[in-house]
Motif scaffolding. Sequence first.
Motif, short mmCIF file in Angstrom:
data_model
loop_
_atom_site.label_atom_id
_atom_site.label_comp_id
_atom_site.label_asym_id
_atom_site.label_seq_id
_atom_site.Cartn_x
_atom_site.Cartn_y
_atom_site.Cartn_z
N GLN A 70 -3.71 -0.63 -9.27
CA GLN A 70 -2.40 -1.06 -8.78
C GLN A 70 -1.95 -2.36 -9.45
O GLN A 70 -2.75 -3.27 -9.67
CB GLN A 70 -2.47 -1.28 -7.26
N SER A 73 0.84 -1.20 0.00
CA SER A 73 0.00 0.00 0.00
C SER A 73 0.86 1.24 0.00
O SER A 73 1.15 1.81 1.05
CB SER A 73 -0.92 0.00 1.23
N ARG A 129 -8.92 8.31 -4.43
CA ARG A 129 -8.15 8.18 -5.67
C ARG A 129 -9.02 8.19 -6.91
O ARG A 129 -8.52 8.30 -8.02
CB ARG A 129 -7.29 6.91 -5.63
N THR A 159 1.50 2.14 -8.99
CA THR A 159 0.23 2.73 -8.56
C THR A 159 -0.29 3.64 -9.66
O THR A 159 0.43 4.51 -10.15
CB THR A 159 0.43 3.53 -7.26
N HIS A 163 -0.96 7.22 -1.17
CA HIS A 163 -1.96 7.56 -2.16
C HIS A 163 -1.63 8.89 -2.82
O HIS A 163 -1.01 9.77 -2.25
CB HIS A 163 -3.33 7.68 -1.48
N SER A 168 -13.67 1.40 -3.15
CA SER A 168 -12.39 1.18 -2.45
C SER A 168 -11.42 2.26 -2.90
O SER A 168 -11.79 3.14 -3.68
CB SER A 168 -11.83 -0.21 -2.76
N ASN A 169 -10.18 2.20 -2.43
CA ASN A 169 -9.16 3.18 -2.83
C ASN A 169 -9.65 4.61 -2.60
O ASN A 169 -9.58 5.47 -3.49
CB ASN A 169 -8.76 2.99 -4.30
#
Length: 332
Positions: A280, A7, A53, A315, A10, A49-50
């Motif tokens: 990703q 991870s 972003r 990413t 971000h 999710s994420n």
Amino acid sequence: MCFAISSPAHAADTEAWTPTESAIRAASAGIALPQTVAGLSLSKSGEASNGGRAVDNYAQYLSEDGAIQATLYVYLPTYADASLAAYMTDKAVMERFGAKTRRTAYASASAAGRADSAIRAVYEDAADGALTTAAGFVHAGRWIVKIRVTGPTERRGEVLAGLDGMLANLSVDDPASLHSTAPASFAACPAAPTADARPTPAKLVGEAVPQDVRIPRDGRDALCIRGTVATADGNYDMLQQAGRNDGAIIVPIDDSGTVLAFDPATDGQGYKLSIHMVGQTDLYGVYDKVPSPRQVAAIIDGKDTQTAEAQAVATYAANGEITVSRLAQKGR
């Protein structure tokens, strides 16, 4: 999934959706849908999710009485393939809704005013005959659009009108970005070696972006099932291009874009492993040949010591930027 997923930090927060007076718009993707369409109205929207972003976005629609539910997903899988998304969703629907479920439509369809730019699937008698569910899949640029509509069997017509209305009213800033797509087709696959592969000392070159996985997408060529991988959580297909023994191998894991890929190394020596997800790609090392189904199962179950940790992570930001972070390796 049990394999390790890193991870990295971000990117700066991005708005997932930008509402207009009459539509909801995923600005980074250049994709929009009216807030009211075919008797369904926007209920809520956000990120699946994420967070922050804007690479995994959803918008939920409901009929006035809430009996018919629809969800629009606009997401950025680093291995984007509408045909594969439809194939894995088909498996998930059949598994979730039981043996009585019947697939009554599964073919190319129009979307955003262009012929053959979507796959349309319809399932009857789901949940022991209680439900009709339908789905549509579109590949636009780097993005996948998935639409799911579900409602009572007696309101089948409204379910189908909802799906077809959403496909027809989908708006794409760049119509040229729409990929022609068709359901995946499968041909006979030659017998594949079953011996285990060995990791090689080749160094990671940090170049695994989706187009590096050299296999036809969106139903453009027949695939075949090279082998079946049995894991603690279920069985997965190892897919390759039909008629080729020297191409890429992919193992789709779920209906949200997780794919293991074994792609021929650029120097022609062995196969490099990458694991693709939404936003990703985890980059691993190189094997001297395609790993056996037993080895692939160990990778998925997190029991393969050679791939317990990624060597680097790519990413993807919603604006198209890619950041590759190399990771320290234990014992190296």
